[in-house]
Design a protein around this motif. Structure first.
Motif, PDB file in Angstrom:
ATOM      1  N   PRO A  28       0.836  -1.196   0.000  1.00 17.82           N
ATOM      2  CA  PRO A  28       0.000   0.000   0.000  1.00 17.82           C
ATOM      3  C   PRO A  28       0.874   1.249   0.000  1.00 17.82           C
ATOM      4  O   PRO A  28       1.959   1.244   0.554  1.00 17.82           O
ATOM      5  N   GLY A  29       0.401   2.302  -0.642  1.00 22.75           N
ATOM      6  CA  GLY A  29       1.167   3.540  -0.672  1.00 22.75           C
ATOM      7  C   GLY A  29       1.263   4.120   0.726  1.00 22.75           C
ATOM      8  O   GLY A  29       0.289   4.140   1.471  1.00 22.75           O
ATOM      9  N   ARG A  30       2.403   4.584   1.087  1.00 21.36           N
ATOM     10  CA  ARG A  30       2.636   5.102   2.428  1.00 21.36           C
ATOM     11  C   ARG A  30       2.876   6.598   2.392  1.00 21.36           C
ATOM     12  O   ARG A  30       3.484   7.109   1.446  1.00 21.36           O
ATOM     13  N   LYS A  31       2.428   7.282   3.444  1.00 22.74           N
ATOM     14  CA  LYS A  31       2.733   8.713   3.566  1.00 22.74           C
ATOM     15  C   LYS A  31       4.007   8.866   4.401  1.00 22.74           C
ATOM     16  O   LYS A  31       4.092   8.359   5.521  1.00 22.74           O
ATOM     17  N   VAL A  32       4.970   9.549   3.829  1.00 30.09           N
ATOM     18  CA  VAL A  32       6.279   9.735   4.466  1.00 30.09           C
ATOM     19  C   VAL A  32       6.568  11.234   4.564  1.00 30.09           C
ATOM     20  O   VAL A  32       6.327  11.974   3.602  1.00 30.09           O
ATOM     21  N   ALA A  33       7.077  11.677   5.713  1.00 31.13           N
ATOM     22  CA  ALA A  33       7.488  13.075   5.862  1.00 31.13           C
ATOM     23  C   ALA A  33       8.992  13.151   6.084  1.00 31.13           C
ATOM     24  O   ALA A  33       9.568  12.303   6.768  1.00 31.13           O
ATOM     25  N   VAL A  34       9.612  14.168   5.479  1.00 35.51           N
ATOM     26  CA  VAL A  34      11.011  14.487   5.758  1.00 35.51           C
ATOM     27  C   VAL A  34      11.011  15.848   6.435  1.00 35.51           C
ATOM     28  O   VAL A  34      10.561  16.839   5.845  1.00 35.51           O
ATOM     29  N   LEU A  35      11.473  15.915   7.697  1.00 36.61           N
ATOM     30  CA  LEU A  35      11.500  17.181   8.445  1.00 36.61           C
ATOM     31  C   LEU A  35      12.936  17.692   8.436  1.00 36.61           C
ATOM     32  O   LEU A  35      13.823  17.053   9.006  1.00 36.61           O
ATOM     33  N   GLY A  36      13.129  18.835   7.762  1.00 41.39           N
ATOM     34  CA  GLY A  36      14.488  19.325   7.493  1.00 41.39           C
ATOM     35  C   GLY A  36      14.820  19.041   6.036  1.00 41.39           C
ATOM     36  O   GLY A  36      15.974  18.833   5.659  1.00 41.39           O
ATOM     37  N   TYR A  61       9.029  19.090   4.712  1.00 46.90           N
ATOM     38  CA  TYR A  61       8.872  20.192   5.673  1.00 46.90           C
ATOM     39  C   TYR A  61      10.230  20.763   6.060  1.00 46.90           C
ATOM     40  O   TYR A  61      11.187  20.018   6.292  1.00 46.90           O
ATOM     41  N   ASP A  62      10.298  22.086   6.120  1.00 48.88           N
ATOM     42  CA  ASP A  62      11.496  22.764   6.639  1.00 48.88           C
ATOM     43  C   ASP A  62      11.048  24.146   7.085  1.00 48.88           C
ATOM     44  O   ASP A  62       9.952  24.596   6.727  1.00 48.88           O
ATOM     45  N   ILE A  63      11.908  24.846   7.829  1.00 50.02           N
ATOM     46  CA  ILE A  63      11.539  26.207   8.236  1.00 50.02           C
ATOM     47  C   ILE A  63      11.791  27.199   7.098  1.00 50.02           C
ATOM     48  O   ILE A  63      11.350  28.323   7.149  1.00 50.02           O
ATOM     49  N   ALA A  64      12.515  26.793   6.070  1.00 50.77           N
ATOM     50  CA  ALA A  64      12.751  27.654   4.898  1.00 50.77           C
ATOM     51  C   ALA A  64      13.082  26.786   3.691  1.00 50.77           C
ATOM     52  O   ALA A  64      13.726  25.746   3.831  1.00 50.77           O
ATOM     53  N   GLY A  65      12.628  27.229   2.531  1.00 53.46           N
ATOM     54  CA  GLY A  65      13.112  26.629   1.285  1.00 53.46           C
ATOM     55  C   GLY A  65      12.343  25.445   0.738  1.00 53.46           C
ATOM     56  O   GLY A  65      12.706  24.906  -0.314  1.00 53.46           O
ATOM     57  N   THR A  66      11.259  25.050   1.402  1.00 55.01           N
ATOM     58  CA  THR A  66      10.586  23.839   0.914  1.00 55.01           C
ATOM     59  C   THR A  66       9.809  24.002  -0.394  1.00 55.01           C
ATOM     60  O   THR A  66       9.727  23.028  -1.144  1.00 55.01           O
ATOM     61  N   PRO A  67       9.258  25.211  -0.710  1.00 63.41           N
ATOM     62  CA  PRO A  67       8.535  25.284  -1.991  1.00 63.41           C
ATOM     63  C   PRO A  67       9.436  24.899  -3.168  1.00 63.41           C
ATOM     64  O   PRO A  67       9.023  24.160  -4.065  1.00 63.41           O
ATOM     65  N   GLY A  68      10.682  25.379  -3.133  1.00 62.59           N
ATOM     66  CA  GLY A  68      11.610  25.076  -4.226  1.00 62.59           C
ATOM     67  C   GLY A  68      11.949  23.601  -4.295  1.00 62.59           C
ATOM     68  O   GLY A  68      11.952  22.993  -5.382  1.00 62.59           O
ATOM     69  N   VAL A  69      12.206  23.011  -3.156  1.00 63.04           N
ATOM     70  CA  VAL A  69      12.563  21.582  -3.125  1.00 63.04           C
ATOM     71  C   VAL A  69      11.370  20.751  -3.619  1.00 63.04           C
ATOM     72  O   VAL A  69      11.531  19.824  -4.428  1.00 63.04           O
ATOM     73  N   ALA A  70      10.174  21.106  -3.149  1.00 62.79           N
ATOM     74  CA  ALA A  70       8.985  20.337  -3.531  1.00 62.79           C
ATOM     75  C   ALA A  70       8.699  20.476  -5.024  1.00 62.79           C
ATOM     76  O   ALA A  70       8.349  19.490  -5.695  1.00 62.79           O
ATOM     77  N   ALA A  71       8.866  21.697  -5.561  1.00 61.14           N
ATOM     78  CA  ALA A  71       8.619  21.903  -6.998  1.00 61.14           C
ATOM     79  C   ALA A  71       9.613  21.089  -7.815  1.00 61.14           C
ATOM     80  O   ALA A  71       9.245  20.431  -8.803  1.00 61.14           O
ATOM     81  N   ASP A  72      10.860  21.088  -7.367  1.00 66.71           N
ATOM     82  CA  ASP A  72      11.934  20.386  -8.071  1.00 66.71           C
ATOM     83  C   ASP A  72      11.714  18.871  -8.013  1.00 66.71           C
ATOM     84  O   ASP A  72      11.576  18.194  -9.053  1.00 66.71           O
ATOM     85  N   VAL A  73      11.604  18.350  -6.809  1.00 67.16           N
ATOM     86  CA  VAL A  73      11.413  16.902  -6.618  1.00 67.16           C
ATOM     87  C   VAL A  73      10.089  16.449  -7.269  1.00 67.16           C
ATOM     88  O   VAL A  73       9.988  15.344  -7.809  1.00 67.16           O
ATOM     89  N   GLY A  74       9.092  17.347  -7.231  1.00 69.30           N
ATOM     90  CA  GLY A  74       7.768  17.002  -7.762  1.00 69.30           C
ATOM     91  C   GLY A  74       7.756  16.711  -9.251  1.00 69.30           C
ATOM     92  O   GLY A  74       6.817  16.082  -9.765  1.00 69.30           O
ATOM     93  N   HIS A  75       8.786  17.159  -9.962  1.00 65.35           N
ATOM     94  CA  HIS A  75       8.827  16.896 -11.406  1.00 65.35           C
ATOM     95  C   HIS A  75       9.360  15.507 -11.748  1.00 65.35           C
ATOM     96  O   HIS A  75       9.355  15.114 -12.912  1.00 65.35           O
ATOM     97  N   ILE A  76       9.832  14.774 -10.759  1.00 60.74           N
ATOM     98  CA  ILE A  76      10.333  13.410 -11.010  1.00 60.74           C
ATOM     99  C   ILE A  76       9.133  12.502 -11.306  1.00 60.74           C
ATOM    100  O   ILE A  76       8.145  12.508 -10.552  1.00 60.74           O
ATOM    101  N   ASN A  77       9.232  11.740 -12.398  1.00 62.31           N
ATOM    102  CA  ASN A  77       8.062  10.989 -12.853  1.00 62.31           C
ATOM    103  C   ASN A  77       7.867   9.660 -12.127  1.00 62.31           C
ATOM    104  O   ASN A  77       7.963   8.579 -12.694  1.00 62.31           O
ATOM    105  N   THR A  78       7.612   9.773 -10.821  1.00 60.70           N
ATOM    106  CA  THR A  78       7.269   8.609 -10.017  1.00 60.70           C
ATOM    107  C   THR A  78       5.951   8.902  -9.319  1.00 60.70           C
ATOM    108  O   THR A  78       5.513  10.054  -9.278  1.00 60.70           O
ATOM    109  N   LYS A  79       5.318   7.837  -8.756  1.00 64.89           N
ATOM    110  CA  LYS A  79       3.924   8.004  -8.312  1.00 64.89           C
ATOM    111  C   LYS A  79       3.747   8.875  -7.055  1.00 64.89           C
ATOM    112  O   LYS A  79       2.696   9.464  -6.862  1.00 64.89           O
ATOM    113  N   ALA A  80       4.754   8.957  -6.201  1.00 64.35           N
ATOM    114  CA  ALA A  80       4.587   9.712  -4.951  1.00 64.35           C
ATOM    115  C   ALA A  80       4.243  11.169  -5.246  1.00 64.35           C
ATOM    116  O   ALA A  80       4.872  11.804  -6.090  1.00 64.35           O
TER     117      ALA A  80
END
Ligand code: NAI
Ligand code: OAA
Length: 340
Positions: A28-36, A61-80
């Protein structure tokens, strides 16, 4: 049961390089968080978790910079589905998580010990774990932030305070010590590193890191001076990287790799395929209440803490030598929460 995750994980890495169409674990698909998630470890770790087929939702999640990381990582063509969260979004980032990985906090500079990080990182870990206790109390926690020997007891005490502690769920990530021991042992003995396993026990700082080369496979009998040098190199592996980076931080890429391997094993366990890994957990196998040893990871997290097996005199001396520092680091962590 896989006795060691490395061969399965190598297949996973190979599947990754082929685009993850095949070979990766299902479940089953799992929800995973990375803090930092925007840090030196957090960024490559976020990428590797985005490539893990067991992940359906990835909270960054981070106190700064997560929109950029999420946008970047989000373009990887995997299901997560990757989503970035800032300070206000921590609750949402955590809600429903199966696994929370914490590499938040400051890294060492040359001349510092891991314990020198306590002043800043203890509070960061306590506060993040408090949020975990509130928003996803059943999640498995992988703690990377140093000093691990103290931050794991801090996490445990914080969850105890909140009445949601489950010793099966909290693990200090010591996989990098195993990764290093395997690399150094294979190199020194001319072995194929993919076929090598080395248990590493104790804690995650200097002398508390104890590789058990007598239990390494394939077995190679090494002269005492070579064994001593390999043991010391494994214990000082983090410092070797800190010095090489000369003020620009500590291990990030090898750590992200190690954390991704360990997280993958945790997810496999949760999904019903038990895996044995070395990790720092609540333990009764020595005098230390937290100790890293081989642990069976299963559907609820820690299923069985394996004992140390037969130790050589050299290893027995190493175990004895680490105890004062390990016990003091644990007590310091416990008091940080209890004494507050
Ligand atoms: N367990 C292990 O084997 C290893 C542990 N480490 C430890 O991992 C930690 C992180 O190292 P790096 O990624 O190199 O550091 P870094 O400084 O590059 O990244 C840390 C990130 O944590 C974030 N952060 C700080 N406070 C936060 C908070 N309250 N909530 C969320 N995020 C927060 C920062 O904004 C930053 O993006 C250090 O404590 C380091 O010593 C590093 C290597 C190996
Ligand atoms: O040495 C450090 O500060 C970071 C760390 O824990 C490691 O690389 O093992």
């Amino acid at each position: 049961m896989a006795s060691n995750a490395s061969s399965a994980l190598l297949k996973w890495a190979q599947a990754a390089s082929r685009g993850f169409a095949a070979g990766a674990a299902g479940g089953p698909g799992r929800k995973v968080a990375v803090l930092g998630a925007a840090g030196g470890i957090g960024q490559p770790l976020s990428m590797l978790m985005k490539m893990n087929a067991q992940v359906s939702e990835l909270s960054l999640y981070d106190i700064a910079g997560t929109p950029g990381v999420a946008a970047d990582v989000g373009h990887i063509n995997t299901k997560a589905q990757a989503k970035g969260y800032d300070k206000e979004g921590l609750a949402e980032a955590l809600r429903g998580c199966d696994l929370v990985i914490i590499p938040a906090g400051v890294p060492r500079k040359p001349g510092m010990t891991r314990d020198d990080l306590f002043k800043i990182n203890a509070g960061i870990v306590r506060d993040l774990v408090e949020a975990v206790g509130k928003h996803c109390p059943g999640a498995v926690l992988n703690i990377i932030s140093n000093p691990v020997n103290s931050t794991v007891p801090i996490a445990a005490e914080q969850l105890k305070k909140m009445g949601v502690y489950d010793k099966r769920k909290i693990m200090g990530v010591t996989t990098l010590d195993v990764v290093r021991a395997k690399t150094f042992y294979a190199e020194k003995n001319g072995l194929d590193v993919a076929s090598v396993d080395v248990p590493v026990v104790g804690g995650h700082a200097g002398v508390t890191i104890l590789p058990l080369f007598s239990q390494a496979t394939p077995k190679v009998s090494m002269p005492a001076d070579v064994l001593d040098a390999l043991t010391k190199r494994t214990q000082d592996g983090g410092t070797e990287v800190v010095q090489a980076k000369a003020g620009k931080g500590s291990a990030t890429l090898s750590m992200a790799y190690a954390a991704a391997l360990f997280a993958d094993s945790c997810l496999r366990g949760l999904n019903g395929t038990p895996v044995v890994e070395c990790t720092y957990v609540e333990s009764t196998i020595t005098d230390a209440p937290y100790f890293a040893s081989k642990v069976k990871l299963s559907t609820e997290g820690v299923d069985k803490v394996h004992d140390l097996g037969t130790l050589t005199d050299y290893e027995k001396d190493g175990l004895k030598a680490m105890m004062p520092e390990l016990l003091a680091s644990i007590e310091k962590g416990v008091q940080f929460v209890k004494g507050a």
